[in-house]
Scaffold this motif. Sequence first.
Motif, PDB file in Angstrom:
ATOM      1  N   GLN A 195       0.821  -1.209   0.000  1.00 10.72           N
ATOM      2  CA  GLN A 195       0.000   0.000   0.000  1.00 10.72           C
ATOM      3  C   GLN A 195       0.857   1.262   0.000  1.00 10.72           C
ATOM      4  OE1 GLN A 195      -3.210  -0.311  -0.364  1.00 10.72           O
ATOM      5  NE2 GLN A 195      -3.753   1.866  -0.286  1.00 10.72           N
ATOM      6  N   LEU A 196       2.071   1.162   0.561  1.00 13.03           N
ATOM      7  CA  LEU A 196       2.970   2.320   0.635  1.00 13.03           C
ATOM      8  C   LEU A 196       3.305   2.845  -0.763  1.00 13.03           C
ATOM      9  CD1 LEU A 196       4.792   4.278   2.165  1.00 13.03           C
ATOM     10  CD2 LEU A 196       6.577   2.509   2.169  1.00 13.03           C
ATOM     11  N   SER A 200       2.405   6.597  -1.875  1.00 16.00           N
ATOM     12  CA  SER A 200       3.549   7.444  -2.235  1.00 16.00           C
ATOM     13  C   SER A 200       3.277   8.132  -3.567  1.00 16.00           C
ATOM     14  CB  SER A 200       4.830   6.613  -2.329  1.00 16.00           C
ATOM     15  OG  SER A 200       5.168   6.068  -1.081  1.00 16.00           O
ATOM     16  N   GLN A 201       2.731   7.378  -4.505  1.00 17.57           N
ATOM     17  CA  GLN A 201       2.383   7.952  -5.809  1.00 17.57           C
ATOM     18  C   GLN A 201       1.267   8.995  -5.653  1.00 17.57           C
ATOM     19  OE1 GLN A 201       1.389   4.699  -8.409  1.00 17.57           O
ATOM     20  NE2 GLN A 201       3.486   3.905  -8.486  1.00 17.57           N
ATOM     21  N   ALA A 202       0.326   8.670  -4.780  1.00 17.06           N
ATOM     22  CA  ALA A 202      -0.775   9.611  -4.537  1.00 17.06           C
ATOM     23  C   ALA A 202      -0.256  10.899  -3.918  1.00 17.06           C
ATOM     24  CB  ALA A 202      -1.821   8.967  -3.626  1.00 17.06           C
ATOM     25  N   ALA A 203       0.720  10.770  -2.993  1.00 15.58           N
ATOM     26  CA  ALA A 203       1.307  11.946  -2.336  1.00 15.58           C
ATOM     27  C   ALA A 203       2.045  12.818  -3.340  1.00 15.58           C
ATOM     28  CB  ALA A 203       2.240  11.505  -1.227  1.00 15.58           C
ATOM     29  N   VAL A 208      -1.830  14.259  -0.047  1.00 21.89           N
ATOM     30  CA  VAL A 208      -1.062  14.036   1.178  1.00 21.89           C
ATOM     31  C   VAL A 208      -1.888  13.288   2.218  1.00 21.89           C
ATOM     32  CG1 VAL A 208       0.256  15.155   3.029  1.00 21.89           C
ATOM     33  CG2 VAL A 208       0.261  16.136   0.724  1.00 21.89           C
ATOM     34  N   ALA A 209      -3.190  13.451   2.159  1.00 29.96           N
ATOM     35  CA  ALA A 209      -4.079  12.819   3.147  1.00 29.96           C
ATOM     36  C   ALA A 209      -3.958  11.298   3.107  1.00 29.96           C
ATOM     37  CB  ALA A 209      -5.521  13.226   2.892  1.00 29.96           C
ATOM     38  N   ALA A 210      -3.765  10.737   1.915  1.00 25.87           N
ATOM     39  CA  ALA A 210      -3.629   9.282   1.777  1.00 25.87           C
ATOM     40  C   ALA A 210      -2.387   8.785   2.509  1.00 25.87           C
ATOM     41  CB  ALA A 210      -3.560   8.899   0.298  1.00 25.87           C
ATOM     42  N   MET A 211      -1.295   9.554   2.387  1.00 31.58           N
ATOM     43  CA  MET A 211      -0.060   9.183   3.085  1.00 31.58           C
ATOM     44  C   MET A 211      -0.237   9.292   4.598  1.00 31.58           C
ATOM     45  SD  MET A 211       3.050   8.126   3.089  1.00 31.58           S
ATOM     46  CE  MET A 211       3.769   8.282   1.446  1.00 31.58           C
ATOM     47  N   GLU A 212      -0.908  10.337   5.036  1.00 31.55           N
ATOM     48  CA  GLU A 212      -1.140  10.514   6.479  1.00 31.55           C
ATOM     49  C   GLU A 212      -2.003   9.396   7.038  1.00 31.55           C
ATOM     50  OE1 GLU A 212      -2.870  14.384   6.673  1.00 31.55           O
ATOM     51  OE2 GLU A 212      -0.924  15.427   6.595  1.00 31.55           O
ATOM     52  N   GLN A 213      -3.014   8.985   6.262  1.00 34.27           N
ATOM     53  CA  GLN A 213      -3.887   7.896   6.702  1.00 34.27           C
ATOM     54  C   GLN A 213      -3.101   6.582   6.788  1.00 34.27           C
ATOM     55  OE1 GLN A 213      -7.224   7.143   4.138  1.00 34.27           O
ATOM     56  NE2 GLN A 213      -8.181   5.683   5.542  1.00 34.27           N
ATOM     57  N   TRP A 214      -2.247   6.328   5.775  1.00 27.61           N
ATOM     58  CA  TRP A 214      -1.413   5.116   5.784  1.00 27.61           C
ATOM     59  C   TRP A 214      -0.482   5.109   6.991  1.00 27.61           C
ATOM     60  CZ3 TRP A 214       3.821   4.261   5.807  1.00 27.61           C
ATOM     61  CH2 TRP A 214       4.251   2.947   5.573  1.00 27.61           C
ATOM     62  N   ALA A 215       0.127   6.256   7.278  1.00 30.81           N
ATOM     63  CA  ALA A 215       1.068   6.360   8.408  1.00 30.81           C
ATOM     64  C   ALA A 215       0.367   6.094   9.737  1.00 30.81           C
ATOM     65  CB  ALA A 215       1.724   7.738   8.418  1.00 30.81           C
TER      66      ALA A 215
END
Length: 291
Positions: A195-196, A200-203, A208-215
């Motif tokens: 998923q990372l 990462s591609q989305a970020a 950026v919200a997708a990366m924050e949600q993943w984190a």
Amino acid sequence: GVGAGGDMPNWMTFLISDVPLYLIAMPVAVVLMGKSTVIETRKFNMKPGMFFKLLLMCLPMMWVGSMVGSMLSLALSDGEATNRVADLAMQTNIWNVVFLVILGPIFEEWMFRKQLIDHTRKYGEKTAILLSGLAFGLFHMNLFQFFYAFLLGVMFGYIYMRTSKLRYSTAMHMIINFNGGVLAPWILTRVDLDQLDKVSQAAENGNVAAMEQWASQNATGLAIMLVYFLLYGAVILAGFVLLIRNFRKAEFYIAPEELPRGVRAKTVYGNVGMVTFIVLTVLLTAISLFL
């Protein structure tokens, strides 16, 4: 050396690759070595402090060997080679413990340390240790593993030579295999690495919200991974320091039938059996690199 094949479960892969080696090839090799006499040696105990110190010294050897093996494998295959052993280890289940942590170290230490060194130590301690390390490295038939297996084989050989007890190198072998085949893969699976790539591609595209949600979803796994890699880096650094400080302290003694320098390589590696073993294992290593 083992290689995962397609969707085959890892217990079957282990069974197909290891059983013929452990139950057929190794006993045959011992029978062939039987003509060489074994000299009686004194057995010595190792203190826990020395065991831990030598174990730490194994880790940077393994790290350097792994880096060299990986870079060479990728260079020779134009980046196409895959580390099938690492892929197999990532299938975290009980079979990794059975084959990688228990059976593998027991059979391999019995063969490459006890049998091989017992039958060759009379020709020279350094000669026997290097032969043990080389045979151990080639036995894996995988360039990703060759260099670190060779270096570990040399260290395990030295430990066995100085103690004449198989328990110490076997225990170290088990600990190292447990880390690489069970603990590290388990820690890596705590984080959703697949998923990372997507987030990462989305970020990069502004999400950026997708990366924050993943984190936030992987916070615990990331914390465990961070602690593990920090500790692993620290012990590798400590191992490097110990290696540098203790390298010249290694002790070797003259053997009863010590081979003179000029004829060691030819005698040990130029005989029909060893030439055959080297050619076959190198050929199989090359095949595994390009398949």
